[in-house]
Design a protein around this motif. Structure first.
Motif, PDB file in Angstrom:
ATOM      1  N   LEU A  11       0.789  -1.289   0.104  1.00  0.00           N
ATOM      2  CA  LEU A  11      -0.061   0.277  -0.033  1.00  0.00           C
ATOM      3  C   LEU A  11       1.026   1.200   0.013  1.00  0.00           C
ATOM      4  O   LEU A  11       0.626   2.255  -0.857  1.00  0.00           O
ATOM      5  CB  LEU A  11      -1.075   0.094   1.208  1.00  0.00           C
ATOM      6  CG  LEU A  11      -1.713   1.088   1.446  1.00  0.00           C
ATOM      7  CD1 LEU A  11      -3.008   1.151   0.253  1.00  0.00           C
ATOM      8  CD2 LEU A  11      -2.518   1.380   2.607  1.00  0.00           C
ATOM      9  N   ILE A  12       1.914   1.188   0.846  1.00  0.00           N
ATOM     10  CA  ILE A  12       2.759   2.409   0.871  1.00  0.00           C
ATOM     11  C   ILE A  12       3.620   2.476  -0.315  1.00  0.00           C
ATOM     12  O   ILE A  12       3.857   3.803  -0.795  1.00  0.00           O
ATOM     13  CB  ILE A  12       3.548   2.467   2.237  1.00  0.00           C
ATOM     14  CG1 ILE A  12       2.576   2.440   3.442  1.00  0.00           C
ATOM     15  CG2 ILE A  12       4.450   3.927   2.386  1.00  0.00           C
ATOM     16  CD1 ILE A  12       1.562   3.416   3.568  1.00  0.00           C
ATOM     17  N   LYS A  13       3.951   1.437  -0.874  1.00  0.00           N
ATOM     18  CA  LYS A  13       4.812   1.569  -2.277  1.00  0.00           C
ATOM     19  C   LYS A  13       3.947   2.317  -3.266  1.00  0.00           C
ATOM     20  O   LYS A  13       4.591   3.058  -3.796  1.00  0.00           O
ATOM     21  CB  LYS A  13       5.365   0.091  -2.537  1.00  0.00           C
ATOM     22  CG  LYS A  13       6.361   0.265  -3.715  1.00  0.00           C
ATOM     23  CD  LYS A  13       6.394  -1.279  -4.179  1.00  0.00           C
ATOM     24  CE  LYS A  13       5.304  -2.013  -4.658  1.00  0.00           C
ATOM     25  NZ  LYS A  13       5.722  -3.563  -5.207  1.00  0.00           N
ATOM     26  N   PHE A  14       2.809   1.766  -3.366  1.00  0.00           N
ATOM     27  CA  PHE A  14       1.921   2.382  -4.297  1.00  0.00           C
ATOM     28  C   PHE A  14       1.578   3.803  -4.114  1.00  0.00           C
ATOM     29  O   PHE A  14       1.462   4.465  -5.055  1.00  0.00           O
ATOM     30  CB  PHE A  14       0.607   1.470  -4.601  1.00  0.00           C
ATOM     31  CG  PHE A  14       0.815   0.285  -5.244  1.00  0.00           C
ATOM     32  CD1 PHE A  14       1.985  -0.396  -5.546  1.00  0.00           C
ATOM     33  CD2 PHE A  14      -0.369  -0.312  -5.951  1.00  0.00           C
ATOM     34  CE1 PHE A  14       2.016  -1.511  -6.356  1.00  0.00           C
ATOM     35  CE2 PHE A  14      -0.350  -1.518  -6.966  1.00  0.00           C
ATOM     36  CZ  PHE A  14       1.077  -2.171  -6.902  1.00  0.00           C
ATOM     37  N   TYR A  15       1.425   4.000  -2.895  1.00  0.00           N
ATOM     38  CA  TYR A  15       1.067   5.260  -2.607  1.00  0.00           C
ATOM     39  C   TYR A  15       2.403   6.295  -2.872  1.00  0.00           C
ATOM     40  O   TYR A  15       1.974   7.457  -3.248  1.00  0.00           O
ATOM     41  CB  TYR A  15       0.942   5.693  -0.936  1.00  0.00           C
ATOM     42  CG  TYR A  15       0.428   6.904  -0.386  1.00  0.00           C
ATOM     43  CD1 TYR A  15      -0.938   7.250  -0.380  1.00  0.00           C
ATOM     44  CD2 TYR A  15       1.371   7.883  -0.336  1.00  0.00           C
ATOM     45  CE1 TYR A  15      -1.261   8.555   0.082  1.00  0.00           C
ATOM     46  CE2 TYR A  15       1.121   9.117   0.065  1.00  0.00           C
ATOM     47  CZ  TYR A  15      -0.259   9.356   0.139  1.00  0.00           C
ATOM     48  OH  TYR A  15      -0.568  10.661   0.814  1.00  0.00           O
ATOM     49  N   GLU A 166       5.622  11.444   3.165  1.00  0.00           N
ATOM     50  CA  GLU A 166       4.129  11.448   3.411  1.00  0.00           C
ATOM     51  C   GLU A 166       3.535  10.000   3.502  1.00  0.00           C
ATOM     52  O   GLU A 166       2.893   9.459   4.412  1.00  0.00           O
ATOM     53  CB  GLU A 166       3.251  11.859   2.183  1.00  0.00           C
ATOM     54  CG  GLU A 166       2.272  13.160   2.446  1.00  0.00           C
ATOM     55  CD  GLU A 166       1.490  13.513   1.298  1.00  0.00           C
ATOM     56  OE1 GLU A 166       1.188  12.713   0.669  1.00  0.00           O
ATOM     57  OE2 GLU A 166       1.537  14.849   1.266  1.00  0.00           O
ATOM     58  N   GLY A 167       4.253   8.998   2.686  1.00  0.00           N
ATOM     59  CA  GLY A 167       3.879   7.595   2.572  1.00  0.00           C
ATOM     60  C   GLY A 167       4.153   7.043   3.991  1.00  0.00           C
ATOM     61  O   GLY A 167       3.761   6.235   4.661  1.00  0.00           O
ATOM     62  N   ALA A 168       5.465   7.604   4.431  1.00  0.00           N
ATOM     63  CA  ALA A 168       6.257   7.014   5.680  1.00  0.00           C
ATOM     64  C   ALA A 168       5.413   7.556   6.914  1.00  0.00           C
ATOM     65  O   ALA A 168       4.891   6.684   7.777  1.00  0.00           O
ATOM     66  CB  ALA A 168       7.378   7.615   5.938  1.00  0.00           C
ATOM     67  N   ARG A 169       4.836   8.658   6.978  1.00  0.00           N
ATOM     68  CA  ARG A 169       3.708   9.134   8.088  1.00  0.00           C
ATOM     69  C   ARG A 169       2.682   8.543   7.882  1.00  0.00           C
ATOM     70  O   ARG A 169       1.907   7.978   9.015  1.00  0.00           O
ATOM     71  CB  ARG A 169       3.330  10.436   7.628  1.00  0.00           C
ATOM     72  CG  ARG A 169       4.362  11.808   8.169  1.00  0.00           C
ATOM     73  CD  ARG A 169       3.870  13.023   8.277  1.00  0.00           C
ATOM     74  NE  ARG A 169       3.411  13.552   7.073  1.00  0.00           N
ATOM     75  CZ  ARG A 169       2.136  13.905   6.738  1.00  0.00           C
ATOM     76  NH1 ARG A 169       1.415  13.590   7.550  1.00  0.00           N
ATOM     77  NH2 ARG A 169       2.154  14.580   5.662  1.00  0.00           N
ATOM     78  N   ILE A 170       2.102   7.996   6.745  1.00  0.00           N
ATOM     79  CA  ILE A 170       0.822   7.313   6.607  1.00  0.00           C
ATOM     80  C   ILE A 170       1.051   5.823   7.272  1.00  0.00           C
ATOM     81  O   ILE A 170       0.248   5.383   8.025  1.00  0.00           O
ATOM     82  CB  ILE A 170       0.237   7.522   5.235  1.00  0.00           C
ATOM     83  CG1 ILE A 170      -0.288   8.659   4.920  1.00  0.00           C
ATOM     84  CG2 ILE A 170      -0.875   6.264   5.227  1.00  0.00           C
ATOM     85  CD1 ILE A 170      -0.597   8.781   3.492  1.00  0.00           C
ATOM     86  N   LEU A 212      -5.484  11.929   3.385  1.00  0.00           N
ATOM     87  CA  LEU A 212      -4.534  11.785   2.341  1.00  0.00           C
ATOM     88  C   LEU A 212      -4.194  10.198   1.684  1.00  0.00           C
ATOM     89  O   LEU A 212      -4.568  10.144   0.590  1.00  0.00           O
ATOM     90  CB  LEU A 212      -3.173  11.877   2.816  1.00  0.00           C
ATOM     91  CG  LEU A 212      -2.728  13.545   3.227  1.00  0.00           C
ATOM     92  CD1 LEU A 212      -1.138  13.445   3.767  1.00  0.00           C
ATOM     93  CD2 LEU A 212      -2.722  14.293   1.858  1.00  0.00           C
ATOM     94  N   LEU A 213      -4.384   9.367   2.902  1.00  0.00           N
ATOM     95  CA  LEU A 213      -4.709   7.759   2.233  1.00  0.00           C
ATOM     96  C   LEU A 213      -5.757   7.644   1.535  1.00  0.00           C
ATOM     97  O   LEU A 213      -5.932   6.888   0.518  1.00  0.00           O
ATOM     98  CB  LEU A 213      -4.493   7.074   3.519  1.00  0.00           C
ATOM     99  CG  LEU A 213      -4.583   5.486   3.308  1.00  0.00           C
ATOM    100  CD1 LEU A 213      -3.569   4.971   1.996  1.00  0.00           C
ATOM    101  CD2 LEU A 213      -4.267   4.727   4.546  1.00  0.00           C
ATOM    102  N   SER A 214      -7.229   7.999   1.861  1.00  0.00           N
ATOM    103  CA  SER A 214      -8.393   7.817   1.456  1.00  0.00           C
ATOM    104  C   SER A 214      -8.334   8.186   0.171  1.00  0.00           C
ATOM    105  O   SER A 214      -8.741   7.750  -0.954  1.00  0.00           O
ATOM    106  CB  SER A 214      -9.402   8.408   2.472  1.00  0.00           C
ATOM    107  OG  SER A 214     -10.722   8.209   1.947  1.00  0.00           O
TER     108      SER A 214
END
Length: 238
Positions: A11-15, A166-170, A212-214
């Protein structure tokens, strides 16, 4: 692992991907999805090969816990599975980057890491009722430091894209949500192939991680549906 039911690393990779990289990986994902479906119908070889990072990560964890040297363990793995040796470049890259990170952390802390054998449980986390995010026990590296401080490190393998801040924070936000009874400063999200780990001391949450994730996940799902329909049309026309 379909993006409809992603693990945290995917998920975070794709984000973090650019639009071009996202479409490339979504296409690969859908191709694998169809291969699994064909295999279940006896139309191709089954089971399909296990992704390299699964074999690598289990051995990397044993290296940290002091059970077996990583390079020795990989050489033994290649002898046992010669076909993997022919595709050893991803393993070599992962080992080099992992050891770079690990040795740097040990020099900086000047203390040994030992296995944390605590039984951690996590709550399920959903991006809506139909899209659970999977956090797998095998993806965690749980360590204990000399001062009894504990760290829970979640691995991610992203060959081309470095995980964004941003991905790391999520990712750290999701880990907090999934482990409500674990101190927040225990969490690290580890971009293995770029030898970089992220913690809340450097990437503090600012409160908009869910939004952000949504928003990004909706775009990912839309791209997935478009590409899947294209491939379905090609299969039906073949």
């Amino acid at each position: 692992m379909s993006i409809l039911r992603p693990n945290l690393g995917k998920l975070i990779k794709f984000y973090s991907h650019s639009d071009k990289e996202l479409i490339f990986d979504i296409k690969k994902d859908i191709e694998l999805e169809f291969k699994h479906a064909d295999a279940l119908q006896g139309l191709c070889e089954y089971p399909l090969p296990i992704p390299y990072y699964r074999a690598f990560w289990s051995r990397a964890k044993r290296h940290v816990y002091g059970y077996k040297d990583l390079n020795k363990a990989l050489n033994e793995f290649f002898k046992e599975f010669p076909s993997s040796y022919k595709k050893r470049e991803p393993y070599n890259r992962a080992a080099n980057q992992f050891l770079k990170w690990y040795d740097e952390k040990r020099r900086w802390r000047n203390e040994d890491f030992t296995e944390d054998k605590s039984k951690y449980t996590f709550t399920s986390f959903h991006l809506g009722q139909e899209n659970p995010i999977k956090l797998k026990n095998e993806d965690f590296l749980a360590i204990k430091l000399n001062n009894e401080q504990k760290k829970i490190i979640y691995s991610c393998f992203s060959p081309r894209t470095m995980i964004s801040s941003e991905g790391a924070r999520i990712a750290l936000w999701i880990m907090q949500e999934a482990f409500p009874n674990v101190p927040a400063n225990s969490f690290r999200f580890f971009d293995v192939l770029h030898a970089r780990s992220y913690g809340l001391i450097d990437y503090q949450l600012i409160g908009n991680e869910k939004q952000l994730l949504s928003s990004r996940y909706k775009l990912i799902l839309n791209a997935y549906e478009i590409e899947r329909n294209k491939q379905l049309e090609k299969r039906e026309a073949a």
